[in-house]
Design a protein around this motif. Structure first.
Motif: not given
Length: 182
Positions: A120-131, A134-140, A169-177
């Motif tokens: 699903a990603l164009k690049s595996r190491s840029d800012i959109p990949a980091c976001l 964060g979203k996938i980790l917060s869901e898991r 991204s973790l904070i925005d998706n509901g995880l308190d860090v």
């Protein structure tokens, strides 16, 4: 073993020979030195000073002050904030995980090297990949009933750029860090 061999081989000899051999073999020991000799390189040959571990090659460093006071916070932090966030960013990929401090088990893991994210990603190491990480980790993490975590950046890492994007991204998706910066 030497005692047994010597006593068996001379059982047919006279009583005087048996007593002489027993006196000689009494000074041998069962593989443990009486006073822990050290080899030429400083490596202990058989046992430690406290005779607990055989064939030790490096002794652990002892605390300079064994009676040092450990604060209440230092003793309880692992139980009050049991989950830690670990973010690793290289030139080729980004990965993040939530680890339980007490048991050292990873509760949730996400990385751009996994098959489902890689496509699903164009690049595996840029800012959109980091976001996305964060979203996938917060869901898991929410699936594993983890809602809070603490994050302390490594000494060489600065809390900016890609690392900040993952944490935000973790904070925005509901995880308190909780972020601990020095």
């Amino acid at each position: 073993m030497l005692k047994r061999a010597c006593s068996m081989s001379y059982t047919h000899g006279s009583e005087k020979t048996k007593l002489c051999l027993k006196a000689i073999t009494r000074h041998f020991h069962s593989g443990q030195p009486h006073s822990a000799p050290r080899s030429f390189f400083g490596v202990e040959d058989f046992l430690d000073d406290d005779n607990s571990r055989p064939y030790t090659y490096q002794k652990e460093k002892k605390s300079k002050n064994p009676n040092k006071h450990i604060s209440f916070k230092q003793r309880t932090i692992a139980y009050m904030e049991p989950f830690t966030l670990d973010v690793f960013i290289s030139k080729r990929f980004v990965s993040a995980s939530l680890t339980h401090r007490v048991t050292s088990k990873q509760v949730a893991v996400a990385g751009t090297n996994s098959k489902d994210i890689k496509a699903a990603l164009k690049s595996r190491s840029d800012i959109p990949a980091c976001l996305a990480i964060g979203k996938i980790l917060s869901e898991r993490a929410r699936e594993a009933d983890v809602y809070t975590a603490s994050y302390t950046p490594r000494e060489r890492d600065k809390f900016e750029g890609k690392i900040r994007a993952v944490v935000q991204s973790l904070i925005d998706n509901g995880l308190d860090v909780k972020i601990y910066l020095d």
